[in-house]
Write an enzyme that holds these catalytic residues in place. Structure first.
Site, PDB file in Angstrom:
ATOM      1  N   ARG A 177       0.831  -1.210   0.000  1.00 57.02           N
ATOM      2  CA  ARG A 177       0.000   0.000   0.000  1.00 57.02           C
ATOM      3  C   ARG A 177       0.868   1.264   0.000  1.00 57.02           C
ATOM      4  O   ARG A 177       0.626   2.209  -0.770  1.00 57.02           O
ATOM      5  CB  ARG A 177      -0.909  -0.030   1.231  1.00 57.02           C
ATOM      6  CG  ARG A 177      -1.702   1.234   1.468  1.00 57.02           C
ATOM      7  CD  ARG A 177      -2.564   1.000   2.710  1.00 57.02           C
ATOM      8  NE  ARG A 177      -3.326   2.165   3.111  1.00 57.02           N
ATOM      9  CZ  ARG A 177      -2.875   3.084   3.962  1.00 57.02           C
ATOM     10  NH1 ARG A 177      -1.653   2.978   4.455  1.00 57.02           N
ATOM     11  NH2 ARG A 177      -3.637   4.101   4.289  1.00 57.02           N
ATOM     12  N   ASP A 211      15.234 -13.370   3.192  1.00 60.48           N
ATOM     13  CA  ASP A 211      16.632 -13.538   2.837  1.00 60.48           C
ATOM     14  C   ASP A 211      16.843 -13.990   1.375  1.00 60.48           C
ATOM     15  O   ASP A 211      17.607 -13.369   0.628  1.00 60.48           O
ATOM     16  CB  ASP A 211      17.177 -14.591   3.819  1.00 60.48           C
ATOM     17  CG  ASP A 211      18.634 -14.835   3.644  1.00 60.48           C
ATOM     18  OD1 ASP A 211      19.376 -13.850   3.644  1.00 60.48           O
ATOM     19  OD2 ASP A 211      19.022 -16.006   3.479  1.00 60.48           O
ATOM     20  N   ILE A 259       9.386 -13.325   9.182  1.00 58.20           N
ATOM     21  CA  ILE A 259       9.084 -13.377  10.613  1.00 58.20           C
ATOM     22  C   ILE A 259      10.284 -13.819  11.455  1.00 58.20           C
ATOM     23  O   ILE A 259      10.315 -13.597  12.648  1.00 58.20           O
ATOM     24  CB  ILE A 259       7.861 -14.275  10.916  1.00 58.20           C
ATOM     25  CG1 ILE A 259       8.122 -15.722  10.527  1.00 58.20           C
ATOM     26  CG2 ILE A 259       6.602 -13.737  10.229  1.00 58.20           C
ATOM     27  CD1 ILE A 259       7.095 -16.671  11.128  1.00 58.20           C
ATOM     28  N   ASP A 260      11.290 -14.431  10.823  1.00 57.25           N
ATOM     29  CA  ASP A 260      12.435 -14.964  11.587  1.00 57.25           C
ATOM     30  C   ASP A 260      13.391 -13.904  12.133  1.00 57.25           C
ATOM     31  O   ASP A 260      14.192 -14.190  13.011  1.00 57.25           O
ATOM     32  CB  ASP A 260      13.262 -15.914  10.698  1.00 57.25           C
ATOM     33  CG  ASP A 260      12.510 -17.183  10.364  1.00 57.25           C
ATOM     34  OD1 ASP A 260      11.488 -17.455  11.014  1.00 57.25           O
ATOM     35  OD2 ASP A 260      12.948 -17.907   9.447  1.00 57.25           O
ATOM     36  N   ARG A 318       4.369 -32.242  27.096  1.00 60.56           N
ATOM     37  CA  ARG A 318       3.394 -32.093  26.015  1.00 60.56           C
ATOM     38  C   ARG A 318       4.036 -31.203  24.951  1.00 60.56           C
ATOM     39  O   ARG A 318       4.793 -30.295  25.293  1.00 60.56           O
ATOM     40  CB  ARG A 318       2.117 -31.395  26.505  1.00 60.56           C
ATOM     41  CG  ARG A 318       1.226 -32.271  27.358  1.00 60.56           C
ATOM     42  CD  ARG A 318       0.516 -33.322  26.499  1.00 60.56           C
ATOM     43  NE  ARG A 318      -0.382 -34.158  27.268  1.00 60.56           N
ATOM     44  CZ  ARG A 318      -0.013 -35.217  27.989  1.00 60.56           C
ATOM     45  NH1 ARG A 318       1.261 -35.558  28.058  1.00 60.56           N
ATOM     46  NH2 ARG A 318      -0.904 -35.924  28.651  1.00 60.56           N
ATOM     47  N   GLN A 354       2.006 -18.688  13.007  1.00 65.13           N
ATOM     48  CA  GLN A 354       2.953 -17.593  13.251  1.00 65.13           C
ATOM     49  C   GLN A 354       3.092 -16.644  12.061  1.00 65.13           C
ATOM     50  O   GLN A 354       3.582 -15.540  12.184  1.00 65.13           O
ATOM     51  CB  GLN A 354       4.338 -18.154  13.593  1.00 65.13           C
ATOM     52  CG  GLN A 354       4.368 -18.924  14.890  1.00 65.13           C
ATOM     53  CD  GLN A 354       5.605 -19.795  15.002  1.00 65.13           C
ATOM     54  OE1 GLN A 354       6.629 -19.365  15.510  1.00 65.13           O
ATOM     55  NE2 GLN A 354       5.521 -21.018  14.512  1.00 65.13           N
ATOM     56  N   ARG A 355       2.712 -17.112  10.900  1.00 64.09           N
ATOM     57  CA  ARG A 355       2.827 -16.264   9.707  1.00 64.09           C
ATOM     58  C   ARG A 355       1.597 -15.394   9.477  1.00 64.09           C
ATOM     59  O   ARG A 355       1.637 -14.454   8.693  1.00 64.09           O
ATOM     60  CB  ARG A 355       2.986 -17.140   8.459  1.00 64.09           C
ATOM     61  CG  ARG A 355       4.348 -17.692   8.275  1.00 64.09           C
ATOM     62  CD  ARG A 355       4.519 -18.083   6.817  1.00 64.09           C
ATOM     63  NE  ARG A 355       5.735 -18.833   6.647  1.00 64.09           N
ATOM     64  CZ  ARG A 355       6.941 -18.279   6.585  1.00 64.09           C
ATOM     65  NH1 ARG A 355       7.060 -16.970   6.673  1.00 64.09           N
ATOM     66  NH2 ARG A 355       8.007 -19.015   6.447  1.00 64.09           N
TER      67      ARG A 355
END
Ligand code: ADP
Length: 327
Positions: free
Chosen positions: A27, A109, A132-133, A251, A259-260
């Site tokens: 945008r 990357d 996100i990393d 567990r 997460q994305r």
């Protein structure tokens, strides 16, 4: 600012793994371009779409109502062909055919490596780090990281409630194949008992002892955040721990692709918008072969040649801090 005569039309694409905030960048690129009287072309499906000529001219309304959504309206794809010179040559031919003079490439990357390769072949390019990393060199934060961290935090808070009701050790796997940033920061912000990351080789016995110690100290649960790139996956780690006497039953939760996704946080919307604006202004000013970066409070430009040389890893001071605060 008036456009440099050589740049009248810019293209924008998203590539590689998607990250929340990519839409905010699209945008900002489109509207900044239009504000400077440039023609802006949306390129669909990443480098694959660049090779195939999947272009569409973007007006201001085409990017309305997208700021608050995760994902990318331009969609993204991986392209093996683009890694080859003949793929990039075809992409350049398509650009020339459609009169696209310069590109803004939003991605991680690998995508920035692609951007660098294109710039080496003479295409004016600015990259925007979105992954996100947080593994991209040259910026303190990439677009999407803050949202992913908030998603992890929300999930871990919920898991903690159930963990403490049942005296359990929860092994929670986060993304981060080569970089433990998300795991470390989640460790601090969620108060995890332990964090395991690719950058630090913690042996299994040490993990078991730390969990057992937590049990002895009277903790009702243990939260262990395991980055994807740690020497073993959370599932495998859980099986190994179940065979040792650590006090808690284990567990496993693999957070995976949640997460994305999700609505980008205010931080990501701002970062993505600022970088989008800066990218277009850089192209107009004749600067290219660069990536926008966040350094302190400033949006800066770093040569792509430097970005592709290194990877950013987790800050080990924060790793130690997470450990200290877990007492
Ligand atoms: P990300 O950008 O999220 O790291 P990838 O590593 O899959 O995702 O990279 C996205 C795309 O970028 C690849 O599919 C490929 O087309 C392109 N790319 C990656 N590495 C290179 C490279 N060294 N040279 C040219 N293009 C590359």
């Amino acid at each position: 600012m008036t456009p440099t005569p050589s740049i009248r039309t810019i293209g924008v694409l998203t590539s590689g793994g998607d990250a929340p905030g990519m839409n905010a960048s699209i945008r900002a690129v489109v509207r900044t371009g239009l504000a400077h009287n440039l023609r802006v072309m949306g390129i669909y499906n990443g480098y694959e779409g660049l090779i195939n000529g999947e272009f569409r001219e973007m007006g201001p309304r085409d990017v309305g109502g997208i700021l608050q959504h995760g994902g990318t309206i331009l969609r993204t794809r991986r392209s093996a062909l683009f890694k080859e010179k003949r793929g990039r040559r075809e992409a350049i031919r398509r650009m020339n055919e459609s009169g696209i003079d310069a590109l803004v490439i939003i991605g991680g990357d690998g995508s920035l490596r692609g951007a660098y390769a294109l710039s080496q072949e003479g295409v004016p390019v600015i990259g925007i780090p979105a992954s996100i990393d947080n593994d991209i060199w040259g910026t303190h934060m990439s677009v999407g990281v803050d949202t992913a961290l908030n998603t992890i935090m929300e999930a871990v808070d919920k898991l903690r409630d159930t963990a403490s009701s049942h005296n359990r050790a929860f092994l929670i796997e986060t993304m981060g194949r080569g970089c433990g940033y998300l795991a470390v920061m989640a460790g601090i912000t969620c108060g995890a008992e332990m964090v395991l990351i690719p950058e630090v080789d913690v042996p299994l016995e040490e993990v078991a002892t730390a969990i057992e110690d937590a049990y002895r100290r009277g903790k009702t649960h243990a939260i262990i955040i395991v980055a994807e790139g740690y020497r073993m996956g959370a599932q495998e780690l859980s099986q190994a721990l179940e065979e040792m006497d650590i006090g808690f039953h284990t567990r496993v939760t693999i957070l995976g692709h949640i997460q994305r996704g999700g609505r980008p946080t205010a931080f990501d919307r701002l970062l993505a918008s600022r970088m989008g604006k800066r990218a277009v202004e850089a192209l107009i000013a004749g600067e290219h072969g660069m990536m926008t970066g966040l350094q302190g409070r400033q949006i800066t430009l770093i040569p792509l040649s430097q970005v592709v040389e290194k990877n950013r890893s987790a800050n080990l001071e924060y790793f130690e801090m997470a450990k200290m605060l877990a007492r």
